[in-house]
Write a protein that holds these residues in place. Structure first.
Motif, PDB file in Angstrom:
ATOM      1  N   ASP A 198       0.393  -6.957  24.546  1.00 52.39           N
ATOM      2  CA  ASP A 198       0.917  -8.123  25.246  1.00 52.39           C
ATOM      3  C   ASP A 198       1.904  -7.663  26.312  1.00 52.39           C
ATOM      4  O   ASP A 198       2.627  -6.680  26.115  1.00 52.39           O
ATOM      5  N   VAL A 199       1.933  -8.376  27.419  1.00 55.48           N
ATOM      6  CA  VAL A 199       2.829  -8.036  28.528  1.00 55.48           C
ATOM      7  C   VAL A 199       3.776  -9.207  28.783  1.00 55.48           C
ATOM      8  O   VAL A 199       3.332 -10.353  28.919  1.00 55.48           O
ATOM      9  N   ILE A 200       5.071  -8.907  28.824  1.00 52.27           N
ATOM     10  CA  ILE A 200       6.095  -9.909  29.092  1.00 52.27           C
ATOM     11  C   ILE A 200       6.774  -9.568  30.417  1.00 52.27           C
ATOM     12  O   ILE A 200       7.285  -8.461  30.589  1.00 52.27           O
ATOM     13  N   PHE A 201       6.768 -10.525  31.337  1.00 55.36           N
ATOM     14  CA  PHE A 201       7.426 -10.373  32.635  1.00 55.36           C
ATOM     15  C   PHE A 201       8.682 -11.233  32.627  1.00 55.36           C
ATOM     16  O   PHE A 201       8.605 -12.459  32.511  1.00 55.36           O
ATOM     17  N   VAL A 202       9.848 -10.591  32.704  1.00 56.64           N
ATOM     18  CA  VAL A 202      11.125 -11.316  32.723  1.00 56.64           C
ATOM     19  C   VAL A 202      11.617 -11.379  34.168  1.00 56.64           C
ATOM     20  O   VAL A 202      11.882 -10.345  34.785  1.00 56.64           O
ATOM     21  N   THR A 203      11.728 -12.584  34.722  1.00 55.62           N
ATOM     22  CA  THR A 203      12.185 -12.683  36.098  1.00 55.62           C
ATOM     23  C   THR A 203      13.691 -12.440  36.205  1.00 55.62           C
ATOM     24  O   THR A 203      14.474 -12.938  35.387  1.00 55.62           O
ATOM     25  N   VAL A 204      14.070 -11.671  37.211  1.00 58.14           N
ATOM     26  CA  VAL A 204      15.488 -11.459  37.510  1.00 58.14           C
ATOM     27  C   VAL A 204      15.922 -12.363  38.667  1.00 58.14           C
ATOM     28  O   VAL A 204      17.030 -12.233  39.178  1.00 58.14           O
ATOM     29  N   ASP A 205      15.023 -13.273  39.049  1.00 59.93           N
ATOM     30  CA  ASP A 205      15.297 -14.203  40.154  1.00 59.93           C
ATOM     31  C   ASP A 205      14.948 -15.632  39.738  1.00 59.93           C
ATOM     32  O   ASP A 205      14.071 -16.273  40.320  1.00 59.93           O
ATOM     33  N   ASN A 223      -3.349 -11.139  34.800  1.00 60.64           N
ATOM     34  CA  ASN A 223      -4.043 -11.352  33.533  1.00 60.64           C
ATOM     35  C   ASN A 223      -3.500 -12.645  32.924  1.00 60.64           C
ATOM     36  O   ASN A 223      -2.295 -12.742  32.676  1.00 60.64           O
ATOM     37  N   PRO A 224      -4.334 -13.635  32.684  1.00 59.46           N
ATOM     38  CA  PRO A 224      -3.857 -14.920  32.142  1.00 59.46           C
ATOM     39  C   PRO A 224      -3.150 -14.794  30.803  1.00 59.46           C
ATOM     40  O   PRO A 224      -2.408 -15.695  30.408  1.00 59.46           O
ATOM     41  N   ARG A 225      -3.376 -13.680  30.093  1.00 58.10           N
ATOM     42  CA  ARG A 225      -2.709 -13.478  28.804  1.00 58.10           C
ATOM     43  C   ARG A 225      -1.254 -13.045  28.979  1.00 58.10           C
ATOM     44  O   ARG A 225      -0.460 -13.151  28.027  1.00 58.10           O
ATOM     45  N   PHE A 226      -0.883 -12.532  30.144  1.00 64.55           N
ATOM     46  CA  PHE A 226       0.482 -12.077  30.361  1.00 64.55           C
ATOM     47  C   PHE A 226       1.439 -13.266  30.312  1.00 64.55           C
ATOM     48  O   PHE A 226       1.096 -14.371  30.745  1.00 64.55           O
ATOM     49  N   VAL A 227       2.640 -13.028  29.799  1.00 68.65           N
ATOM     50  CA  VAL A 227       3.627 -14.090  29.591  1.00 68.65           C
ATOM     51  C   VAL A 227       4.842 -13.854  30.486  1.00 68.65           C
ATOM     52  O   VAL A 227       5.405 -12.754  30.500  1.00 68.65           O
ATOM     53  N   ALA A 228       5.241 -14.895  31.215  1.00 67.26           N
ATOM     54  CA  ALA A 228       6.444 -14.823  32.050  1.00 67.26           C
ATOM     55  C   ALA A 228       7.578 -15.565  31.365  1.00 67.26           C
ATOM     56  O   ALA A 228       7.377 -16.654  30.815  1.00 67.26           O
ATOM     57  N   LEU A 229       8.786 -14.984  31.400  1.00 72.65           N
ATOM     58  CA  LEU A 229       9.962 -15.616  30.820  1.00 72.65           C
ATOM     59  C   LEU A 229      10.996 -15.864  31.917  1.00 72.65           C
ATOM     60  O   LEU A 229      11.190 -15.028  32.806  1.00 72.65           O
ATOM     61  N   ARG A 230      11.645 -17.010  31.813  1.00 73.76           N
ATOM     62  CA  ARG A 230      12.628 -17.402  32.830  1.00 73.76           C
ATOM     63  C   ARG A 230      13.825 -18.056  32.161  1.00 73.76           C
ATOM     64  O   ARG A 230      13.709 -19.100  31.547  1.00 73.76           O
ATOM     65  N   GLY A 231      14.990 -17.410  32.281  1.00 69.20           N
ATOM     66  CA  GLY A 231      16.201 -17.975  31.710  1.00 69.20           C
ATOM     67  C   GLY A 231      17.144 -18.455  32.793  1.00 69.20           C
ATOM     68  O   GLY A 231      16.804 -18.486  33.972  1.00 69.20           O
TER      69      GLY A 231
END
Length: 204
Positions: free
Chosen positions: A104-111, A128-136
């Motif tokens: 699994d791939v998690i992309f954490v935005t710094v912006d 890849n539609p399976r990749f997950v983006a996180l935004r805090g």
């Protein structure tokens, strides 16, 4: 005083035991994983990772237990490092073949100010539609970056919103038990990373 031959037998026994110990040590070393990327086993990264995904659901590393996980910090308007890194990870998934769905791939935005949930989901779909983006929030992002020792900083016209971001160009890989295992620098090849991930999937 013991006879000389007794001392010789004891000395030979000690030599044989030492040789056996050395053989067992060599076997253990041969069985240990040999990684292409940097082994960071024992590092304390990860427990504080708790952020909403592009659909608003709060995610942690525990959600991905049983799979290897790659965590990448970046932003969608990144001109080179981020798309190159994400493309490389999509190639790693392909090179793993039948085991590709175990990474699994998690992309954490710094912006988070500019990276809206919709934009982040579209960005993930491009690789890849399976990749997950996180935004805090800004505060949450700073806290997670600090835990991972990730650097990021706005550069350019911040007030006008046309700034860019300097940030750590690397990603982190966790094993299926959620333990930090590898630090992967920008520029690694999909082949080398896939070999390392395969070892983690196999329980090394």
């Amino acid at each position: 005083m013991p006879p000389p031959h007794t001392d010789i037998r004891h000395a030979m026994l000690r030599i044989l035991l030492l040789a056996a110990a050395l053989v067992l040590t060599a076997c253990a070393r041969d069985d240990a994983p040999h990684f292409n990327t940097t082994d960071v086993t024992g590092s304390a990264w990860g427990p504080g990772l708790k952020l909403p995904d592009a659909h608003g659901k709060e995610r942690t590393l525990a959600d991905f237990k049983g799979h290897a996980v790659a965590v990448f910090f970046g932003f969608t308007q990144c001109p080179d490092v981020c798309p190159t890194g994400m493309l490389m990870l999509s190639e790693v998934v392909k090179k793993l073949g039948p085991d590709g769905d175990k990474l699994d791939v998690i992309f954490v935005t710094v912006d988070p100010n500019r990276d809206t949930p919709e934009l982040l989901q579209a960005y993930m779909n491009a690789f890849n539609p399976r990749f997950v983006a996180l935004r805090g929030t800004e505060e949450q992002t700073a806290a997670i970056a600090k835990e991972f020792k990730v650097f990021y900083e706005k550069r350019g016209d911040v007030a006008g919103g046309t700034y860019t971001m300097d940030h750590t160009a690397a990603f982190f890989i966790f094993d299926p038990q959620g333990r930090a295992r590898l630090f992967v620098r920008h520029g690694e090849t999909p082949e080398r990373v896939a070999q390392d991930v395969k070892q983690l999937i196999d329980g090394k």
